[in-house]
Each structure stands twice: as C-alpha cells, then as structure tokens.
Design a protein around this motif. Structure first.
Motif, PDB file in Angstrom:
ATOM      1  N   ARG A  34      50.371  60.694  57.854  1.00 58.90           N
ATOM      2  CA  ARG A  34      49.997  62.071  58.183  1.00 58.90           C
ATOM      3  C   ARG A  34      51.205  62.907  58.631  1.00 58.90           C
ATOM      4  O   ARG A  34      51.577  63.875  57.967  1.00 58.90           O
ATOM      5  CB  ARG A  34      48.929  62.064  59.293  1.00 58.90           C
ATOM      6  CG  ARG A  34      48.365  63.437  59.609  1.00 58.90           C
ATOM      7  CD  ARG A  34      47.412  63.342  60.781  1.00 58.90           C
ATOM      8  NE  ARG A  34      46.290  62.459  60.484  1.00 58.90           N
ATOM      9  CZ  ARG A  34      45.112  62.880  60.003  1.00 58.90           C
ATOM     10  NH1 ARG A  34      44.913  64.152  59.795  1.00 58.90           N
ATOM     11  NH2 ARG A  34      44.145  62.032  59.751  1.00 58.90           N
ATOM     12  N   ASP A  35      51.858  62.473  59.734  1.00 63.79           N
ATOM     13  CA  ASP A  35      52.939  63.283  60.308  1.00 63.79           C
ATOM     14  C   ASP A  35      54.324  62.688  60.056  1.00 63.79           C
ATOM     15  O   ASP A  35      55.259  63.388  59.708  1.00 63.79           O
ATOM     16  CB  ASP A  35      52.732  63.417  61.831  1.00 63.79           C
ATOM     17  CG  ASP A  35      51.395  64.055  62.146  1.00 63.79           C
ATOM     18  OD1 ASP A  35      51.020  64.994  61.422  1.00 63.79           O
ATOM     19  OD2 ASP A  35      50.729  63.602  63.095  1.00 63.79           O
ATOM     20  N   GLU A  36      54.406  61.392  60.260  1.00 65.62           N
ATOM     21  CA  GLU A  36      55.723  60.764  60.204  1.00 65.62           C
ATOM     22  C   GLU A  36      56.362  60.919  58.826  1.00 65.62           C
ATOM     23  O   GLU A  36      57.565  61.138  58.699  1.00 65.62           O
ATOM     24  CB  GLU A  36      55.601  59.275  60.559  1.00 65.62           C
ATOM     25  CG  GLU A  36      56.944  58.626  60.771  1.00 65.62           C
ATOM     26  CD  GLU A  36      56.810  57.183  61.224  1.00 65.62           C
ATOM     27  OE1 GLU A  36      57.400  56.843  62.255  1.00 65.62           O
ATOM     28  OE2 GLU A  36      56.138  56.394  60.549  1.00 65.62           O
ATOM     29  N   VAL A  37      55.536  60.822  57.791  1.00 72.67           N
ATOM     30  CA  VAL A  37      56.065  60.907  56.438  1.00 72.67           C
ATOM     31  C   VAL A  37      56.722  62.273  56.193  1.00 72.67           C
ATOM     32  O   VAL A  37      57.768  62.381  55.554  1.00 72.67           O
ATOM     33  CB  VAL A  37      54.946  60.584  55.410  1.00 72.67           C
ATOM     34  CG1 VAL A  37      53.885  61.664  55.397  1.00 72.67           C
ATOM     35  CG2 VAL A  37      55.527  60.388  54.043  1.00 72.67           C
ATOM     36  N   VAL A  38      56.138  63.327  56.737  1.00 68.67           N
ATOM     37  CA  VAL A  38      56.698  64.672  56.529  1.00 68.67           C
ATOM     38  C   VAL A  38      57.983  64.829  57.350  1.00 68.67           C
ATOM     39  O   VAL A  38      58.973  65.406  56.887  1.00 68.67           O
ATOM     40  CB  VAL A  38      55.662  65.761  56.892  1.00 68.67           C
ATOM     41  CG1 VAL A  38      56.241  67.149  56.639  1.00 68.67           C
ATOM     42  CG2 VAL A  38      54.380  65.563  56.100  1.00 68.67           C
ATOM     43  N   ARG A  39      57.968  64.301  58.576  1.00 70.89           N
ATOM     44  CA  ARG A  39      59.189  64.353  59.414  1.00 70.89           C
ATOM     45  C   ARG A  39      60.339  63.650  58.698  1.00 70.89           C
ATOM     46  O   ARG A  39      61.463  64.126  58.673  1.00 70.89           O
ATOM     47  CB  ARG A  39      58.934  63.654  60.762  1.00 70.89           C
ATOM     48  CG  ARG A  39      58.251  64.513  61.791  1.00 70.89           C
ATOM     49  CD  ARG A  39      58.540  64.018  63.215  1.00 70.89           C
ATOM     50  NE  ARG A  39      58.189  62.626  63.429  1.00 70.89           N
ATOM     51  CZ  ARG A  39      56.964  62.200  63.725  1.00 70.89           C
ATOM     52  NH1 ARG A  39      55.974  63.070  63.846  1.00 70.89           N
ATOM     53  NH2 ARG A  39      56.722  60.926  63.913  1.00 70.89           N
ATOM     54  N   PHE A  40      60.031  62.519  58.092  1.00 70.27           N
ATOM     55  CA  PHE A  40      61.057  61.744  57.396  1.00 70.27           C
ATOM     56  C   PHE A  40      61.588  62.521  56.194  1.00 70.27           C
ATOM     57  O   PHE A  40      62.796  62.636  55.983  1.00 70.27           O
ATOM     58  CB  PHE A  40      60.483  60.397  56.942  1.00 70.27           C
ATOM     59  CG  PHE A  40      61.515  59.470  56.369  1.00 70.27           C
ATOM     60  CD1 PHE A  40      62.203  58.588  57.188  1.00 70.27           C
ATOM     61  CD2 PHE A  40      61.808  59.480  55.014  1.00 70.27           C
ATOM     62  CE1 PHE A  40      63.170  57.742  56.665  1.00 70.27           C
ATOM     63  CE2 PHE A  40      62.777  58.640  54.490  1.00 70.27           C
ATOM     64  CZ  PHE A  40      63.461  57.768  55.319  1.00 70.27           C
ATOM     65  N   PRO A  53      52.470  58.224  48.944  1.00 73.87           N
ATOM     66  CA  PRO A  53      51.410  57.599  49.745  1.00 73.87           C
ATOM     67  C   PRO A  53      50.980  56.236  49.198  1.00 73.87           C
ATOM     68  O   PRO A  53      50.915  56.048  47.990  1.00 73.87           O
ATOM     69  CB  PRO A  53      50.251  58.603  49.635  1.00 73.87           C
ATOM     70  CG  PRO A  53      50.542  59.399  48.430  1.00 73.87           C
ATOM     71  CD  PRO A  53      52.004  59.367  48.167  1.00 73.87           C
ATOM     72  N   LEU A  54      50.733  55.317  50.124  1.00 72.11           N
ATOM     73  CA  LEU A  54      50.193  54.005  49.736  1.00 72.11           C
ATOM     74  C   LEU A  54      48.678  54.007  49.861  1.00 72.11           C
ATOM     75  O   LEU A  54      47.960  53.482  49.039  1.00 72.11           O
ATOM     76  CB  LEU A  54      50.730  52.924  50.680  1.00 72.11           C
ATOM     77  CG  LEU A  54      52.120  52.356  50.409  1.00 72.11           C
ATOM     78  CD1 LEU A  54      52.472  51.357  51.502  1.00 72.11           C
ATOM     79  CD2 LEU A  54      52.154  51.676  49.053  1.00 72.11           C
ATOM     80  N   ALA A  59      52.491  55.619  54.027  1.00 72.44           N
ATOM     81  CA  ALA A  59      53.257  56.040  52.860  1.00 72.44           C
ATOM     82  C   ALA A  59      54.481  55.125  52.778  1.00 72.44           C
ATOM     83  O   ALA A  59      54.855  54.477  53.761  1.00 72.44           O
ATOM     84  CB  ALA A  59      53.703  57.489  53.006  1.00 72.44           C
ATOM     85  N   GLN A  60      55.092  55.102  51.624  1.00 65.91           N
ATOM     86  CA  GLN A  60      56.190  54.172  51.398  1.00 65.91           C
ATOM     87  C   GLN A  60      57.400  54.936  50.891  1.00 65.91           C
ATOM     88  O   GLN A  60      57.268  55.865  50.096  1.00 65.91           O
ATOM     89  CB  GLN A  60      55.731  53.152  50.351  1.00 65.91           C
ATOM     90  CG  GLN A  60      56.778  52.194  49.891  1.00 65.91           C
ATOM     91  CD  GLN A  60      56.529  50.773  50.391  1.00 65.91           C
ATOM     92  OE1 GLN A  60      55.407  50.415  50.700  1.00 65.91           O
ATOM     93  NE2 GLN A  60      57.577  49.995  50.488  1.00 65.91           N
ATOM     94  N   ILE A  61      58.593  54.500  51.329  1.00 60.33           N
ATOM     95  CA  ILE A  61      59.814  55.053  50.744  1.00 60.33           C
ATOM     96  C   ILE A  61      60.173  54.150  49.568  1.00 60.33           C
ATOM     97  O   ILE A  61      60.108  52.931  49.692  1.00 60.33           O
ATOM     98  CB  ILE A  61      60.974  55.002  51.748  1.00 60.33           C
ATOM     99  CG1 ILE A  61      60.575  55.643  53.080  1.00 60.33           C
ATOM    100  CG2 ILE A  61      62.204  55.678  51.175  1.00 60.33           C
ATOM    101  CD1 ILE A  61      61.567  55.393  54.188  1.00 60.33           C
TER     102      ILE A  61
END
Ligand code: SF4
Ligand code: SF4
Length: 386
Positions: A34-40, A53-54, A59-61
C-alpha cells in the motif's frame, strides 16, 4: 504483544561486510503493497516501473542477480547512506530476522537461514539479542506489518503449541554440546508424549530421555551404515558439529513444518518431527564427512528443505512399509539392479523399512544403496506405511 523468538538469545550472528551483500542480489525484496511500495518507487523513479504487485499485501522489486539498484559498489545500501536507515524497506531493516508473522495471538519472530550465512555465536553470546530485536519491532509502531496472519494448525491451541515450542526452543542451549542429535530428538519425543498425555514435561537428560536417546541412536547408526559413513574416522567430529548446527536451527525448522500450509494437524506433526530432525542431522553429519568445505548453517537449512522427501523416508525406517509397484530410476541403468532388489523386497511388505533396505541392498556398494533409497524418496513411488 510478546514475541516468540525461534532462536536462542544472542546465539546467531551475521556479518554483512564479509558476506558480499548476498541478500541484496536477486533474492527477492518484498515491499508492503500500500504505502511502502510507493515510498520506495519515489526514491528512484527511473526504475519505478520494475516494482510490481505480488498480491494485496506485498509487492516485489524485480530480482537482479548483480544486485538491487539501490546497492552501491562498496556493498552498502544507498537508501541507508543517502536517506537514513529508517527509509530502508521494512524487510531490509529486519533481515535476516524478518520472518515476523502473527499466529493466533502470538507474534513469531523467525529468521532467514536459507539466504543469510548466519553463524553460530552461541559460545561468545554476541549475536542478535532478543531485546534489540524487540526494541526494533516496538519502534515500528502501529504501521508495523509482518508476513501476514497464519492460523494455528488444527489441534495446536488445545495442546498449547506456543508454550510447547518455546519449551523446545529453551532446550536448545542444553543440547549444543552433544556427540550427536539423539538426545535432543529424544527430549522432543518425550516432551511430545507428555503434552499429548497432559503429563509434566521431562527434564533434559533425565533417565527416560537418555533411554530413548539410546534407542534413537540405534536408528541413527542404521542410517550411517546404509549411507556408508559408519566407522569413518571423521564421523565423531562431523556428528558433533552437525548436531550443534541442527540444535541451533531446531525451533525454526520445527515451526517451518508446523506452520506450513500443507502440514496436517499439530498432534501428528509433532509426533513426526523429532525423527525428521534426527534424519536431517544425520544427512548433515554425512555432508560434513564428505564435503571439502564444511557446511554452515545456511547449507544445513538448504539440506533440511531440499532433502525433505529423503528425510521423510529415513524417519520412517522403523515402520513397516511396502510399495504397490516397482521402482524405476529412469536413465541411470547402473542403479537399476539395486532398485530392482529393493522393489522386490518392498513389494512383499510386512517388514520395517530398515529390515527391507538391509536385506535388499547390503550386497551393493554404498553409492548404489544410497541412490536406491533416494529413488524411493524422490521418485514417484508411493510408500505405504502398514
Ligand atoms: S545475507 Fe545476511 S550477512 Fe549477508 S548482507 Fe544480507 S543480512 Fe548481511
Ligand atoms: S533496498 Fe538496500 S538493503 Fe534492500 S535490497 Fe536494496 S540495497 Fe539491499
């Protein structure tokens, strides 16, 4: 909330500078969806399209074996150096103690011993402390997320699974200096019997535990004979080292099986676990005898997971079992005579697997005996316990 750490306090250590940033190289970094993926993604917009997204939680890099695009040539994380430790993804901040999840009302804090080359610091006691990890978990505050909720397996709550597994965890230190894993396996078996019968727990190394250890040692000896390591001059040292490694990983290995989605009810799993772990310790001692480079804790976990079908067959050695159709090794025709001999005896049934293997395979050299048993484990044979 109390955390249940799956390792002894300060008994496991990791050393990032000497490791070469292994965990940052193609091993999968999961971000909260939700949030961390966008911050990253905001930290490096030019690569943001490779974050995907997984599922609804993670979500996955995209994995790159040369290294995460935030990894600097000197092995440091550029998020930490440029923005600060707190901006690193949650999973990276906690790694390798990042297997944190909720089971009922218990927060399990486990570690990743398959990627990280953790080392044994149980003598110096200068490894990861529970207190520091708990502080780190508490500092996450309400946004803290683990690996999701896991339901306790059937029968686990009724038998007080968390207290039982913590009892086994707390027995690790008393079993670090054993000549082999038999005494720790015997303690786990006696503890399992006590919890099922709702009797008091056994003391480590009590007479009843030591009697059972002798019995399990004879099982261990039959595996050693089968695999051609009995009598090897390096066996005593190998067995002691393997036993210590298996002891350090015992609680984590147990929980990985108990909480596996495909695991059955808790009472059945804890009955099977002590001999399963004893078999894993045996394969590890054989690896120490055979290997030119001594296996570490990471290799131990890889063996425990990768050899699971063989470990399962070994743990059934004292049970009567048969197969319904002959075994076939496929293209390695040199193995087939040993496999035919094993098939003939197994098709008859009515005897323990140990007796059958001894009867059928003793005329063959160790490598064919071992390959025949592994064909039984890894092939598509259906071993029926009688
Ligand atoms: S794999 Fe373990 S030791 Fe290596 S960099 Fe990652 S956390 Fe450090
Ligand atoms: S974000 Fe940093 S710590 Fe995490 S994988 Fe990338 S380089 Fe490693």
């Amino acid at each position: 909330m109390q955390s249940f750490f799956t390792f002894s306090d300060r008994a496991l250590k990791y050393d990032c500078p000497s490791c070469g940033s292994f965990c940052c190289k193609g091993k999968g970094v999961a971000l909260e969806a939700r949030d961390e993926v966008v911050r990253f993604a905001r930290l490096e917009p030019r690569m943001a399209s490779l974050v995907y997204p997984l599922n609804s939680r993670f979500a996955q890099i995209m994995d790159v074996t040369d290294g995460c695009w935030m990894l600097r040539p000197d092995g440091l994380c550029s998020i930490e150096t440029d923005h600060g430790y707190d901006d690193k993804p949650h999973t990276c901040r906690f790694f390798p103690f990042n297997r944190i999840f909720q089971v009922g009302d218990v927060r399990v804090v486990d570690f990743n011993s398959k990627i990280c080359p953790l080392t044994d610091s149980s003598e110096a006691r200068n490894g990861q402390s529970w207190a520091d990890l708990q502080k780190q978990i508490d500092a996450e505050g309400p946004t803290f997320f683990g690996r999701g909720d896991i339901s306790p397996p059937e029968g686990a709550i009724e038998l007080g699974w968390a207290a039982h597994e913590q009892l086994v965890r707390d027995a690790i230190d008393a079993h670090l200096d054993e000549p082999d894993y038999a005494a720790f396996a015997a303690f786990q078996e006696e503890a399992m019997i006590a919890v099922m019968r709702r009797q008091p727990m056994p003391a480590h190394h009590s007479p009843q535990v030591l009697d059972r250890a002798e019995y399990l040692r004879s099982l261990l000896e039959s595996w050693r004979v089968h695999h051609g390591v009995a009598g090897d001059p390096r066996l005593a040292d190998a067995a002691r080292t393997a036993s210590r490694q298996a002891a350090l990983l015992t609680c984590s290995w147990r929980l990985s099986m108990i909480l596996n989605r495909e695991a059955g009810p808790y009472p059945g799993t804890i009955q099977m676990l002590p001999r399963h772990l004893l078999a894993a310790a045996h394969l590890l001692e054989a690896a120490h005898v055979a290997r030119r480079t001594a296996p570490g804790l990471r290799a131990a976990t890889e063996l425990f997971q990768g050899a699971s079908p063989l470990i399962g067959v070994l743990s059934l050695f004292l049970q009567k079992a048969h197969i319904a159709k002959p075994l076939d090794h496929g293209v390695a025709t040199d193995v087939q005579p040993a496999l035919d001999a094993l098939s003939r005896e197994l098709l008859k049934g009515g005897r323990t697997l140990a007796e059958t293997a001894q009867e059928a395979l003793s005329p063959f050299p160790a490598h064919l005996r071992s390959m025949a048993l592994s064909a039984l484990a890894f092939g598509n044979a259906e071993l029926v316990v009688e």
